[in-house]
Design an enzyme around this catalytic site. Structure first.
Site, PDB file in Angstrom:
ATOM      1  N   GLN A 195       0.832  -1.202   0.000  1.00  0.00           N
ATOM      2  CA  GLN A 195       0.000   0.000   0.000  1.00  0.00           C
ATOM      3  C   GLN A 195       0.867   1.253   0.000  1.00  0.00           C
ATOM      4  O   GLN A 195       0.368   2.351  -0.192  1.00  0.00           O
ATOM      5  CB  GLN A 195      -0.899   0.027   1.245  1.00  0.00           C
ATOM      6  N   GLU A 230       0.299  -1.500   4.615  1.00  0.00           N
ATOM      7  CA  GLU A 230       0.664  -0.082   4.676  1.00  0.00           C
ATOM      8  C   GLU A 230       2.129   0.039   5.066  1.00  0.00           C
ATOM      9  O   GLU A 230       2.885   0.799   4.484  1.00  0.00           O
ATOM     10  CB  GLU A 230      -0.229   0.679   5.672  1.00  0.00           C
ATOM     11  N   ARG A 308      -5.526   7.495  16.797  1.00  0.00           N
ATOM     12  CA  ARG A 308      -6.878   7.427  16.245  1.00  0.00           C
ATOM     13  C   ARG A 308      -7.860   6.815  17.260  1.00  0.00           C
ATOM     14  O   ARG A 308      -9.052   7.132  17.250  1.00  0.00           O
ATOM     15  CB  ARG A 308      -6.909   6.678  14.915  1.00  0.00           C
ATOM     16  N   ARG A 340      -7.998  -1.571   8.722  1.00  0.00           N
ATOM     17  CA  ARG A 340      -9.270  -0.872   8.476  1.00  0.00           C
ATOM     18  C   ARG A 340      -9.918  -0.309   9.745  1.00  0.00           C
ATOM     19  O   ARG A 340     -10.407  -1.063  10.592  1.00  0.00           O
ATOM     20  CB  ARG A 340     -10.230  -1.841   7.793  1.00  0.00           C
ATOM     21  N   PHE A 342      -8.093   1.574  11.840  1.00  0.00           N
ATOM     22  CA  PHE A 342      -6.852   2.158  12.346  1.00  0.00           C
ATOM     23  C   PHE A 342      -6.958   2.621  13.807  1.00  0.00           C
ATOM     24  O   PHE A 342      -6.647   3.758  14.140  1.00  0.00           O
ATOM     25  CB  PHE A 342      -6.472   3.338  11.441  1.00  0.00           C
ATOM     26  N   THR A 437      -4.097  11.361  10.290  1.00  0.00           N
ATOM     27  CA  THR A 437      -4.004  12.189  11.496  1.00  0.00           C
ATOM     28  C   THR A 437      -2.664  12.913  11.551  1.00  0.00           C
ATOM     29  O   THR A 437      -2.543  13.919  12.223  1.00  0.00           O
ATOM     30  CB  THR A 437      -4.206  11.338  12.762  1.00  0.00           C
ATOM     31  N   ALA A 506      -6.043   5.422   5.287  1.00  0.00           N
ATOM     32  CA  ALA A 506      -6.858   6.452   5.921  1.00  0.00           C
ATOM     33  C   ALA A 506      -8.115   6.773   5.106  1.00  0.00           C
ATOM     34  O   ALA A 506      -8.682   7.860   5.233  1.00  0.00           O
ATOM     35  CB  ALA A 506      -6.024   7.716   6.184  1.00  0.00           C
ATOM     36  N   GLU A 709     -13.038   2.848   5.136  1.00  0.00           N
ATOM     37  CA  GLU A 709     -12.992   2.268   6.475  1.00  0.00           C
ATOM     38  C   GLU A 709     -14.277   2.380   7.299  1.00  0.00           C
ATOM     39  O   GLU A 709     -14.618   1.453   8.030  1.00  0.00           O
ATOM     40  CB  GLU A 709     -11.850   2.921   7.286  1.00  0.00           C
TER      41      GLU A 709
END
Ligand code: MTE
Ligand code: HPA
Ligand code: MOS
Length: 765
Positions: A195, A230, A308, A340, A342, A437, A506, A709
């Site tokens: 990713q 990721e 998060r 998914r 996060f 974020t 994200a 997500e």
């Protein structure tokens, strides 16, 4: 723009023609890698015996930490993660050596001949124990709103308790893997199922001591990522690159499913505590929570995931007094990572549990408390941002369409008539912030070429992983130029074409890359219009392009797209554009833990019903009925697919997927025979998704809202629906909030009793 264009991959998918890592034709002389990973969770390396393996059939070379020309370091946020263990091992599955052989079988056979002797060190698998021993990856963080210390005295009811949520295996269909090819001038090309192509590029450059411009990462698509690629696609790609660079031969590594399950990190398990205070009329006045995140052995993305959790700890409710503290706890498990949601889902589970706890003690439905406390526009989140809320609108539309009270009454009726089968339901509102974020990551670039035959090539930083982002990028280009979508081709994601990409994560890939694509297309469109204006002796504003034709003052001309493109080229005008996009107005100050981190929020409400068989503990999810805030959906087929997939994945996490590490840090649920994921038999019998059609300015691409997500979090409702059904069979059931709610747990709970004394009700006036 066609609203519901089919996913452009659907044709090649069903024909088996879509290209994944394993479909890339391999060059002659390619070699194969296999990783020797630590069989113990923690210890000092005493002896690493490679001789027998090195002499095994087909083995070309075995690499260890000593063979790394640059930094033995792949940590993305904190440099705390060795590529290959040097003096210590920190988790079962930590890569120690890399065997390169002439075939996959030979490489794997040689791995079995490696001997590792380790002086054991203490093993921690529990995050709370880690926190007690001060094994924290970084200092705890606290988000605060209002005056929590004085708020409790104004509460009529106060409840406290604890919750557990387990991790989750990503189970992307395509396992982790990479194929690295040496190129001239010491450069290297890596095909990686990642990713984050730039993360792979950066880490490779660092480990091989190369400049980034010599590392080309190319990705056509992934067979799923879900966050698991990721950050954690990097190690395997860098290992292939290390061997390829040293041996000057192409090297491939594609993981076996069990290797992938054993060596890679997962969704973070959390242990959490909460305290909730309500007024007499069920307004939530105060909420305090502590989150103990099981980060695993190194940071990976855990600090960002932890953040998060704090951002979403009040879900879609306004609570005037909040204090939430989160601990990033180092344990001897594989580093846990993005998945998914996060960290958001883990935070949201806790407030939902707190509400259910309060509602049961007060003998009301949790939906009474939920509804009374929904965020309204202007309400402040604990991190300072003001809500532009659709929470109430979603709830109200769901109530109108699905009639929440009627569902509740029907279930009550059903339960009165049935002794051994019980139904339960839950409402699950969601609120999810869109943007990385980490503010700086919110940037993207696109490269658009219009060729002289009128065809269009688009490259962006977005990775297609099943979520349909390429289709959306294609829609953007086709819409801006107003040409037939068949003229547009979306190219692979490549670090030579698009540099410094943020990972596709994200839920923001379509937003960020779509906007960049829009900007690039608009720049080319302006040049085309200038040429047309000159031809027709008019102002550029009078020119429009509409379905392949040039219009002047809304009148169709005899010039079409192709003719205008060619004329623009003939006049030596640029038909290419590289555009950069970054959303404005977002910021966050971590010293104050306040700011405006999200471009916008996505809202929704789900109503979930379940039926349990009270003899066996088996259950079914009957239906999931949702009103979801899509903004103005760019592609309703794709967006519906994202909702359905997210809901099923969320239900899997909450009800059946049970990760099990033993005390020695060994994964016991290490195959699909011991780890149950949702299948066709366990998905909800009905999923209804109704859009809340909002059309507000300044959102994302074409006024749509990100969708990747948020729907996963509707799955949390399945847990509480089952909880609700168990309570109607046995009102005194001992039901700790401990997800997933597996059939075993349901069965035990049905015939359990709350242990005395009841310490749950701290204060009742
Ligand atoms: N859908 C499919 N089919 N496969 C995936 O791997 N990943 C999810 C979501 N939907 C995923 C998916 C995750 S974790 C994210 S962050 C988003 O897609 C990323 O893509 P987007 O930004 O284009 O929504
Ligand atoms: N979401 C998902 N992935 C991320 C984020 C985020 O907020 N930050 C860094 N990686
Ligand atoms: Mo998604 S967890 O942000 O890759």
């Amino acid at each position: 723009m066609k609203k519901s264009m089919k996913n452009i991959d659907s044709y090649t998918h069903v024909r088996g023609e879509s290209v994944y890592l394993d479909d890339i034709p391999m060059l002659r002389g390619s070699l194969f890698a296999a990783v020797f990973d630590s069989p113990v969770a923690h210890g000092k390396i005493k002896r690493l015996e490679l001789q027998e393996a090195a002499a095994a059939k087909g083995v070309v070379k075995i690499f260890t930490a000593a063979d790394i020309p640059g930094d033995n370091q792949i940590g993305g946020i904190i440099p705390d993660e060795e590529l290959l263990a040097h003096t210590e091992v920190h988790f079962c599955g930590m890569p120690v050596a890399l065997v390169i052989a002439d075939s996959e079988e030979n490489a794997k056979a040689a791995v079995k001949k490696i001997i590792l002797e380790v002086d054991p060190l203490p093993i921690i698998t529990d995050p709370v124990e880690a926190a007690q021993k001060n094994e924290l990856i970084h200092p705890p963080r606290t988000f605060q709103l209002g005056d929590i210390a004085n708020a409790w005295q104004n509460c009529a009811y106060i409840f406290e308790g604890s919750t557990e949520t387990n991790g989750q295996e990503h189970l992307y269909i395509e396992t982790q893997g990479a194929y690295a090819i040496p190129k001239e001038h010491g450069a290297i090309r890596i095909y990686s199922s990642t990713q984050g192509p730039t993360a792979v590029q950066r880490a490779t450059a660092n480990v091989l001591n190369l400049p980034m411009n010599k590392v080309e990462v190319d990705t056509t698509r992934l067979g799923g990522g879900f966050g698991g690629k990721e950050d954690q696609a990097t190690a395997w790609a860098v290992l292939c690159a290390l061997a390829a660079h040293h041996l000057q031969k192409p090297v491939k590594y594609a993981m076996h499913r069990m290797e992938d399950m054993r060596m890679t990190g997962k969704r973070h398990p959390y242990s959490s505590r909460y305290k909730i205070g309500l007024s007499k009329d069920y307004k939530i006045i105060a909420y305090e929570a502590s989150f103990y995140q099981n980060a695993g052995a190194t940071a990976d993305l855990s600090p960002a995931v932890l953040e998060r959790t704090l951002f979403h700890c009040t879900n879609s409710y306004f609570i005037p007094h909040v204090k939430a503290t989160a601990y990033c706890c180092r344990t001897n498990l594989p580093p846990n990572t993005a998945f998914r949601g996060f960290g958001g889902p883990q935070g949201m589970f806790v407030i939902e549990a707190a509400i259910v706890k309060a509602a049961e003690a007060l003998h009301i439905s949790p939906s009474v408390i939920q509804q009374k406390n929904l965020l309204q526009t202007g309400d402040e989140f604990p991190y300072g941002q003001k809500a532009e809320s659709e929470a109430l609108a979603c709830w109200q539309k769901a109530d109108e369409l699905f009639q929440i009270e009627k569902i509740q009454n029907n279930i009550q009726e059903f339960n009165k008539k049935n002794n051994l089968v019980k139904k339960g339901m839950a409402v699950m509102p969601i609120c999810f912030g869109i943007s990385f974020t980490k503010t700086l990551m919110n940037q993207a670039r696109a490269l658009v070429h219009v060729y002289t035959d009128g065809s269009i090539g688009v490259s962006t930083g977005a990775i297609e992983m099943g979520q349909g982002v390429n289709t959306k990028m294609l829609q953007v280009a086709a819409a801006i130029f107003s040409v037939d979508p068949s003229l547009v081709k979306i190219n692979s994601t490549n670090t030579y074409r698009i540099a410094n990409t943020s990972p596709t994560a994200a839920s923001a890939a379509a937003d960020l890359n779509g906007k960049a694509t829009e900007l690039a297309c608009l720049a080319i469109l302006e040049r085309l219009k200038n040429v047309a204006a000159d031809i027709f002796q008019t102002k550029p504003e009078a020119v429009t392009l509409n379905e392949n034709w040039v219009y002047v003052d809304d009148k169709k001309t005899d010039w079409n797209w192709n003719k205008l493109v060619l004329e623009t080229y003939n006049r030596r005008i640029n038909l290419s554009e590289h555009a950069h996009y970054t959303p404005s107005g977002i910021h966050f100050d971590t010293t104050k833990e306040k700011g405006h981190p999200f471009t916008y929020h996505v809202y929704g409400t789900a109503v979930i019903s379940a039926t349990i068989d009270c003899l066996r503990g088996r259950y079914e999810i009957d239906d999931v009925k949702v009103v979801h805030d899509f903004g103005k959906s760019m592609n309703s087929i794709i967006d519906r697919g994202q909702c359905e997939g997210g809901i099923v994945q969320g239900i899997g996490w909450m009800t059946m997927e049970e990760l099990l590490y033993d005390k020695d840090g060994k994964l016991r649920s290490n195959a699909l025979s011991t780890y149950k994921v949702p299948d066709i038999y366990s998905v909800p019998k009905e999923i209804i998704i109704e859009p809340l059609a909002t059309q507000k300015e300044n959102l994302a691409i074409f006024s749509s809202k990100a969708v990747g997500e948020p729907p996963l979090m509707y799955g949390i409702g399945a847990y509480f629906a089952l909880h609700n059904a168990i309570k109607s069979f046995n009102p005194n059931a001992n039901l700790p909030f401990d997800a997933p709610m597996t059939p075993e747990k349901v069965l035990m709970a049905l015939y359990s009793k709350i242990p005395e004394p009841k310490e749950s009700l701290v204060k009742a006036l």
